[in-house]
Design an enzyme around this catalytic site. Structure first.
Site, PDB file in Angstrom:
ATOM      1  CE  LYS A  11      11.738 -89.200   8.500  1.00 23.10           C
ATOM      2  NZ  LYS A  11      11.955 -88.476   7.253  1.00 23.10           N
ATOM      3  CD  GLU A  14      10.370 -90.724  21.638  1.00 24.56           C
ATOM      4  OE1 GLU A  14      11.576 -90.587  21.893  1.00 24.56           O
ATOM      5  OE2 GLU A  14       9.520 -89.849  21.890  1.00 24.56           O
ATOM      6  CB  ILE A  17      13.783 -98.414  11.911  1.00 21.47           C
ATOM      7  CG1 ILE A  17      13.222 -98.207  13.317  1.00 21.47           C
ATOM      8  CG2 ILE A  17      14.481 -99.752  11.791  1.00 21.47           C
ATOM      9  CD1 ILE A  17      14.181 -98.429  14.433  1.00 21.47           C
ATOM     10  CG  ASP A 130       6.897-100.953  23.831  1.00 18.57           C
ATOM     11  OD1 ASP A 130       5.711-101.235  24.095  1.00 18.57           O
ATOM     12  OD2 ASP A 130       7.244-100.394  22.776  1.00 18.57           O
TER      13      ASP A 130
END
Ligand code: AMP
Length: 215
Positions: A11, A14, A17, A130
């Protein structure tokens, strides 16, 4: 049907999941500090961009999660009022994060795969944004990239050089003992597989020089 177990596995600020059996649902939460209309636009835009990037990578045969239009996930989303505008349902890559398994003995095959993959992405004007070893999952010896939340379509040399620079920094910080060798092997494959590599690598030198001058 409606009560399928769904685990929240991350959590972050952005993205949230969730995992539901073999699918992952990536939801972009509201940001209270933004104007609601701007917030909604931005979350939609980023969700859409991430999906487009994943679809393009699939076209290029780059290993990454398949996007799923999973009915059960749809149900979960509508129950929770998480609309698809802000959520992506994708395949769960059931493997190991590269971060936790890479070592001196196995690094060569992963560095080779990564170099080939990044070359193909950059040749097609896509940067990941990333490239850390947490965003690489090895399943059946194949390196899959995940998390395209910061990815972008761009032809700029600078953006591609920064993509490589961030990878180098991530390796230095998480895998200091093998970072140099690993990165050099990535670059070797990158140069072999991307005709435009020389310009990007020249640019990378500038990016690094700039970084050093900041300190
Ligand atoms: P993200 O916000 O997309 O970086 O996801 C956070 C974490 O959730 C990742 O570091 C992975 O451990 C896990 N994760 C996200 N998507 C997937 C996926 N498709 N398959 C397996 N694990 C995932």
């Amino acid at each position: 049907m409606t009560n399928l177990p769904t685990d929240i596995i991350n959590k972050g600020a952005e993205a949230w999941i969730f995992q539901q059996r073999n699918s992952i649902i990536k939801y972009r939460p509201e940001k209270e500090y933004r104007h609601p209309l701007i917030d909604s636009k931005l979350r939609k835009f980023r969700t859409n961009r991430e999906m487009k990037i994943m679809a393009k990578l699939k076209e290029l045969n780059i290993p990454c999660p398949n996007i799923l239009d999973d009915n059960k996930a749809n149900l979960f989303l509508s129950e929770k009022k998480y609309t698809h505008d802000y959520a992506i349902t994708m395949e769960f890559i059931d493997g190991f994060q590269l971060k936790s398994i890479v070592d001196r003995a196995n690094m060569h095959r992963f560095a080779d795969q990564l170099g080939g993959t990044v070359a193909k992405m950059h040749a097609n004007d896509i940067v990941h944004g990333d490239l850390t070893t947490s965003n690489m999952i090895v399943r059946n010896d194949t390196l899959h990239l995940i998390d395209f939340g910061l990815s972008n379509f761009t032809a700029k040399e600078e953006d591609k050089a920064v993509d490589l620079h961030l990878l180098k920094e991530a390796l230095n910080s998480k895998h200091p003992l093998i970072a140099t060798e690993f990165f050099d092997e990535v670059i070797e494959q990158y140069a072999r597989n991307y005709p435009g590599a020389k310009d990007i690598l020249d640019r990378l030198k500038l990016v690094e020089k700039r970084g050093r001058n900041k300190h």
